[in-house]
Design a protein around this motif. Structure first.
Motif, mmCIF file in Angstrom:
data_model
loop_
_atom_site.group_PDB
_atom_site.id
_atom_site.type_symbol
_atom_site.label_atom_id
_atom_site.label_comp_id
_atom_site.label_asym_id
_atom_site.label_seq_id
_atom_site.Cartn_x
_atom_site.Cartn_y
_atom_site.Cartn_z
ATOM 1 N N ASP A 6 -12.633 -0.591 -1.290
ATOM 2 C CA ASP A 6 -13.559 0.434 -1.789
ATOM 3 C C ASP A 6 -13.232 0.872 -3.216
ATOM 4 O O ASP A 6 -13.906 1.736 -3.776
ATOM 5 C CB ASP A 6 -13.590 1.649 -0.853
ATOM 6 C CG ASP A 6 -12.252 2.380 -0.774
ATOM 7 O OD1 ASP A 6 -11.377 2.163 -1.638
ATOM 8 O OD2 ASP A 6 -12.080 3.182 0.163
ATOM 9 N N HIS A 7 -12.170 0.280 -3.791
ATOM 10 C CA HIS A 7 -11.762 0.518 -5.184
ATOM 11 C C HIS A 7 -11.322 1.949 -5.456
ATOM 12 O O HIS A 7 -11.239 2.376 -6.611
ATOM 13 C CB HIS A 7 -12.905 0.133 -6.143
ATOM 14 C CG HIS A 7 -13.441 -1.249 -5.897
ATOM 15 N ND1 HIS A 7 -12.677 -2.383 -6.052
ATOM 16 C CD2 HIS A 7 -14.663 -1.676 -5.472
ATOM 17 C CE1 HIS A 7 -13.397 -3.446 -5.739
ATOM 18 N NE2 HIS A 7 -14.598 -3.056 -5.385
ATOM 19 N N SER A 8 -11.035 2.716 -4.400
ATOM 20 C CA SER A 8 -10.491 4.054 -4.601
ATOM 21 C C SER A 8 -9.067 3.940 -5.147
ATOM 22 O O SER A 8 -8.383 2.937 -4.957
ATOM 23 C CB SER A 8 -10.484 4.835 -3.281
ATOM 24 O OG SER A 8 -9.685 4.172 -2.314
ATOM 25 N N VAL A 9 -8.630 4.977 -5.855
ATOM 26 C CA VAL A 9 -7.321 4.966 -6.488
ATOM 27 C C VAL A 9 -6.462 6.091 -5.913
ATOM 28 O O VAL A 9 -6.892 7.241 -5.830
ATOM 29 C CB VAL A 9 -7.445 5.140 -8.022
ATOM 30 C CG1 VAL A 9 -6.061 5.214 -8.660
ATOM 31 C CG2 VAL A 9 -8.253 4.003 -8.620
ATOM 32 N N SER A 10 -5.263 5.749 -5.485
ATOM 33 C CA SER A 10 -4.292 6.733 -4.996
ATOM 34 C C SER A 10 -3.106 6.733 -5.950
ATOM 35 O O SER A 10 -2.386 5.739 -6.064
ATOM 36 C CB SER A 10 -3.830 6.381 -3.578
ATOM 37 O OG SER A 10 -4.917 6.383 -2.684
ATOM 38 N N SER A 11 -2.922 7.846 -6.643
ATOM 39 C CA SER A 11 -1.886 7.936 -7.675
ATOM 40 C C SER A 11 -0.680 8.721 -7.195
ATOM 41 O O SER A 11 -0.711 9.372 -6.146
ATOM 42 C CB SER A 11 -2.464 8.605 -8.929
ATOM 43 O OG SER A 11 -3.604 7.910 -9.395
ATOM 44 N N ARG A 12 0.402 8.635 -7.969
ATOM 45 C CA ARG A 12 1.628 9.404 -7.731
ATOM 46 C C ARG A 12 2.128 9.210 -6.297
ATOM 47 O O ARG A 12 2.376 10.155 -5.571
ATOM 48 C CB ARG A 12 1.398 10.882 -8.017
ATOM 49 C CG ARG A 12 0.923 11.175 -9.432
ATOM 50 C CD ARG A 12 0.782 12.655 -9.679
ATOM 51 N NE ARG A 12 2.084 13.318 -9.738
ATOM 52 C CZ ARG A 12 2.310 14.562 -9.324
ATOM 53 N NH1 ARG A 12 1.333 15.273 -8.789
ATOM 54 N NH2 ARG A 12 3.517 15.093 -9.429
ATOM 55 N N TYR A 67 -2.052 2.932 -6.341
ATOM 56 C CA TYR A 67 -2.695 1.908 -5.511
ATOM 57 C C TYR A 67 -4.200 1.908 -5.741
ATOM 58 O O TYR A 67 -4.848 2.954 -5.647
ATOM 59 C CB TYR A 67 -2.403 2.186 -4.040
ATOM 60 C CG TYR A 67 -3.073 1.244 -3.062
ATOM 61 C CD1 TYR A 67 -2.719 -0.104 -3.019
ATOM 62 C CD2 TYR A 67 -4.038 1.702 -2.167
ATOM 63 C CE1 TYR A 67 -3.319 -0.974 -2.103
ATOM 64 C CE2 TYR A 67 -4.635 0.850 -1.246
ATOM 65 C CZ TYR A 67 -4.270 -0.493 -1.216
ATOM 66 O OH TYR A 67 -4.866 -1.347 -0.320
ATOM 67 N N LYS A 68 -4.716 0.751 -6.047
ATOM 68 C CA LYS A 68 -6.165 0.576 -6.168
ATOM 69 C C LYS A 68 -6.644 -0.220 -4.963
ATOM 70 O O LYS A 68 -6.311 -1.397 -4.807
ATOM 71 C CB LYS A 68 -6.508 -0.147 -7.470
ATOM 72 C CG LYS A 68 -6.127 0.645 -8.709
ATOM 73 C CD LYS A 68 -6.466 -0.089 -10.003
ATOM 74 C CE LYS A 68 -6.048 0.735 -11.219
ATOM 75 N NZ LYS A 68 -6.311 0.025 -12.493
ATOM 76 N N ASP A 69 -7.406 0.431 -4.097
ATOM 77 C CA ASP A 69 -7.858 -0.205 -2.869
ATOM 78 C C ASP A 69 -8.762 -1.390 -3.198
ATOM 79 O O ASP A 69 -9.772 -1.224 -3.894
ATOM 80 C CB ASP A 69 -8.619 0.811 -2.007
ATOM 81 C CG ASP A 69 -8.863 0.311 -0.596
ATOM 82 O OD1 ASP A 69 -9.568 -0.713 -0.455
ATOM 83 O OD2 ASP A 69 -8.361 0.935 0.349
ATOM 84 N N VAL A 103 0.845 -1.194 0.000
ATOM 85 C CA VAL A 103 0.000 0.000 0.000
ATOM 86 C C VAL A 103 0.886 1.251 0.000
ATOM 87 O O VAL A 103 2.078 1.181 0.287
ATOM 88 C CB VAL A 103 -0.941 0.020 1.226
ATOM 89 C CG1 VAL A 103 -1.713 -1.290 1.349
ATOM 90 C CG2 VAL A 103 -0.179 0.295 2.514
ATOM 91 N N PRO A 104 0.309 2.414 -0.294
ATOM 92 C CA PRO A 104 1.100 3.646 -0.210
ATOM 93 C C PRO A 104 1.499 3.953 1.230
ATOM 94 O O PRO A 104 0.950 3.391 2.184
ATOM 95 C CB PRO A 104 0.136 4.715 -0.748
ATOM 96 C CG PRO A 104 -0.885 3.967 -1.538
ATOM 97 C CD PRO A 104 -1.033 2.654 -0.844
ATOM 98 N N THR A 105 2.427 4.868 1.394
ATOM 99 C CA THR A 105 2.810 5.328 2.727
ATOM 100 C C THR A 105 1.634 6.039 3.388
ATOM 101 O O THR A 105 0.958 6.851 2.769
ATOM 102 C CB THR A 105 4.017 6.274 2.630
ATOM 103 O OG1 THR A 105 5.140 5.546 2.133
ATOM 104 C CG2 THR A 105 4.361 6.870 3.983
#
Length: 559
Positions: free
Chosen positions: A478-484, A473-475, A352-354
């Motif tokens: 909940d399928h949320s997306v965290s980019s960069r 990251y695609k959760d 996962v992201p930081t």
């Protein structure tokens, strides 16, 4: 019972630029938070953005400069905004894990935590405010974005200026604010958290180990919030020597020290452990969510290895015998030592992201039991925060059950699973504009694919870049997306270079360079990490042009 009567007021204000929460709240220098209405603007934006239907919030912080004043402001503002009930730590003190526990225990709407974590304190230091939501974890991006949007347009805040609550003495008091009942409960900062630890670990067994004079331990609270917690748990409950906890009084300026548990800032602990008088040592950060583990003669356990060793021995912890082991996770920059354990134990492992908030969804959906970050954070699904004291108790549980030393445990682990060599270079307080330019340059390079198939000599072998990207990251819940989320450069032998800007600084930019590689060759695994990684570090510094963009010949901190 007679109630004090109070009336709220509406105060006009204007927005401040830059009140955008980072990976764990808003952090700025103390004097910024003390600016006219700065704290009030951010607190009002939190109260406007969150669901207080439950009408209970938990309030406390790490004891740094301005905590008590900020607690009083928050109490006055909660009263004026219709919150019915607050639970506040005595003298405004709560560790971050303790707040997470109380939110979950009382099914609160959330909590407001006053901390800048491992950042320096004092009048010239840093301060921070973060909101943890109803699951006990840091607010997800959707909520922090709502808070930020409100800070940009705020025109007024509500406050009850005549309300003054005694937070020095334990007890409950009720007040009438605008005709409504407002209740403030001041509680012992440690008691509920200590009870939780007793439910997770076998304290009688731990006491047998810790109270044995042959197993001397040394715990450095670094003048942060963990002093009272460590004294009660390790000395009063587990029978450690009366001098086993040092720097145990929370100080507003952390005694002028930097409360970051690493080899640079916890040098006093490293020196004491080097004497050979202790079998186990640990340090905590300012708010108690981070930890550093040391063995006899100051044998250092990297956070990546610490997570992996706990994972490999997880069933020694009574809590997991009850709940089962659902899966493991790590932040993307963290070396993949726990991945090796997951494969052998046939468990899922997530990258996962930081930011601890990214573990929350996985825990809430019963997919995750244990997780960690390379920034000295380790925790489990008992709460929704990283938890320094929990990590120390996990290590002591493993030591008590195996009767091995810290060094023996780690080296046996390497022989079984291989070793993930890891280092992180921090360049603190750099020019933000230049650092943004550095990231932009790398984003362009990874986008055009020009690095792919480039060959480098790493040690005595040739390695090829097979992947480079900006981590997204695609959760899975909940399928949320965290980019960069960080520039990644991956080699065919498993080596990695990762570059990102930290979200925990209060001013300027902190550049973080992560370098790691994996080895399972017995002749390699016990070599010095710095020697093994040096060729890759040199490649990274040259490839990313770190010196040119940061203006630094060397990092501020190496971990």
């Amino acid at each position: 019972m007679a109630f004090e009567e109070h009336r709220s007021e509406i105060v006009s204000t204007t927005p401040y630029d830059g009140q955008k929460p980072g990976t764990s709240g808003l952090r700025k220098p103390v004097n910024v938070f003390m600016s006219n209405n700065y704290t009030q603007n951010f607190v009002q934006s939190i109260l406007d953005a969150i669901n207080t239907e439950n009408d209970l919030l938990i309030i406390g912080g790490d004891g740094r400069y301005y905590v008590q004043e900020a607690v009083q402001i928050i109490i006055k503002m909660c009263a004026a905004n219709g919150v019915k009930r607050l639970i506040v730590g005595q003298n405004g003190i709560f560790s971050t894990p303790a707040v997470s526990n109380l939110i979950r225990k009382h099914k609160a709407s959330g909590g407001i935590i006053l901390t800048a974590s491992h950042n320096p304190g004092g009048i010239n230091g840093d301060f921070g405010i973060k909101y943890n939501c109803e699951n006990g974890g840091p607010a997800p991006e959707g909520v922090t974005n709502q808070i930020y949007e409100r800070t940009k347009n705020i025109k007024q805040y509500k406050i009850c200026p005549t309300l003054n609550v005694d937070i020095a003495n334990i007890g409950a008091n009720e007040y009438k604010v605008d005709g409504n009942t407002f209740r403030v409960e001041v509680i012992d900062s440690v008691a509920d958290y200590s009870t939780l630890m007793k439910e997770i670990f076998d304290f009688p067994k731990l006491k047998t180990y810790v109270s044995n004079p042959s197993n001397k331990i040394l715990i450095d609270a670094m003048n942060g919030v963990m002093g009272p917690y460590a004294k009660q748990i390790f000395i009063d409950e587990l029978g450690a020597a009366s001098d086993a906890v040092v720097h145990s009084t929370p100080l507003p300026d952390f005694g002028g020290e930097h409360p970051d548990p690493n080899l640079t800032y916890a040098a006093g602990l490293v020196k004491a452990m080097s004497s050979g008088d202790y079998v186990f040592g640990a340090a905590f950060d300012g708010d108690g969510d981070r930890n550093m583990i040391l063995g006899h003669k100051a044998f250092f356990v990297t956070p990546s290895d610490s997570l992996a060793v706990i994972a490999a021995n997880i069933e020694l912890i009574p809590y997991f015998k009850k709940t089962g082991v659902k899966g493991f996770a790590r932040s993307m920059p963290t070396a993949g030592a726990v991945d090796q354990v997951a494969r052998k134990l046939n468990k899922n492992v997530y990258e996962v992201p930081t930011g601890w908030k990214f573990f929350g969804n996985l825990m809430d959906s019963n997919q995750l039991s244990l997780c960690g970050e390379e920034s000295f954070g380790t925790g489990s699904d008992h709460i929704r925060e990283k938890d320094g004291c929990w990590a120390v108790l996990a290590w002591l549980t493993i030591l008590a059950n195996t009767q091995l030393s810290v060094e023996e445990l780690v080296k046996n682990h390497w022989k079984t699973f291989g070793r993930n060599f890891f280092t992180r270079y921090d360049y603190e307080n750099c020019d933000a504009k230049k650092c943004d330019e550095m990231i932009a340059r790398m984003e362009k390079i990874v986008a055009d694919g020009s690095l792919l198939n480039t060959k480098y000599k790493i040690g005595n072998k040739e390695s090829v870049i097979i992947t480079n990207d900006n981590f997204e990251y695609k959760d899975p819940v909940d399928h949320s997306v965290s980019s960069r989320q960080g520039i990644r450069i991956l080699f065919d032998d498993g080596s990695r270079i990762v570059l990102r800007l930290s979200g925990t600084g209060s001013q300027g930019a902190t550049v973080r360079l992560y370098v790691d590689c994996y080895a399972d060759d017995i002749s390699v695994i016990e070599q010095e990490s710095s020697e093994v990684l040096k060729p890759l570090v040199d490649i990274a510094i040259d490839l990313l042009k770190i010196k040119e963009y940061t203006g630094r010949d060397k990092p501020t901190v190496i971990t």
